[in-house]
Design a protein around this motif. Sequence first.
Motif, short mmCIF file in Angstrom:
data_model
loop_
_atom_site.label_atom_id
_atom_site.label_comp_id
_atom_site.label_asym_id
_atom_site.label_seq_id
_atom_site.Cartn_x
_atom_site.Cartn_y
_atom_site.Cartn_z
N ARG A 2 32.38 35.19 32.16
CA ARG A 2 33.11 34.93 33.39
C ARG A 2 34.31 35.87 33.53
O ARG A 2 34.55 36.44 34.59
CB ARG A 2 33.55 33.47 33.45
N VAL A 3 35.06 36.06 32.46
CA VAL A 3 36.22 36.95 32.49
C VAL A 3 35.79 38.38 32.79
O VAL A 3 36.39 39.07 33.62
CB VAL A 3 37.01 36.86 31.16
N LEU A 4 34.75 38.85 32.10
CA LEU A 4 34.27 40.21 32.33
C LEU A 4 33.76 40.38 33.76
O LEU A 4 33.98 41.42 34.38
CB LEU A 4 33.17 40.55 31.33
N GLY A 5 33.10 39.37 34.30
CA GLY A 5 32.63 39.43 35.68
C GLY A 5 33.77 39.50 36.66
O GLY A 5 33.73 40.27 37.64
N ASP A 6 34.81 38.70 36.42
CA ASP A 6 35.99 38.72 37.30
C ASP A 6 36.67 40.08 37.25
O ASP A 6 37.09 40.61 38.29
CB ASP A 6 36.98 37.64 36.89
N GLU A 7 36.79 40.65 36.06
CA GLU A 7 37.41 41.97 35.92
C GLU A 7 36.58 43.04 36.61
O GLU A 7 37.13 43.94 37.25
CB GLU A 7 37.61 42.31 34.44
N ALA A 8 35.26 42.97 36.49
CA ALA A 8 34.39 43.95 37.14
C ALA A 8 34.51 43.85 38.66
O ALA A 8 34.54 44.87 39.36
CB ALA A 8 32.94 43.73 36.71
#
Length: 79
Positions: free
Chosen positions: A50-56
């Motif tokens: 979820r964090v990586l998706g938000d950052e992307a």
Amino acid sequence: MKPTLEDLLEGVPAQEGNGGQLLARGVSASKAKSSEPATPLDRTTENAKRVLGDEAQARAEKTAQLKAAREERDASRKG
């Protein structure tokens, strides 16, 4: 005086197949949440994704803004 459960159920007909007793819940609330990760590692993996998706997504939005600003700047230099 608050009504009791028996007072509330007084007019309700008896249930069939269980001797007139209230039916037990078939599935517990904790088991009903089978879509949630079961282990701490699964929860950590889900949070990381979820964090990586938000950052992307934030990076893609920023890239789009910079591209639009660059195109506007280049258009104003030519015109």
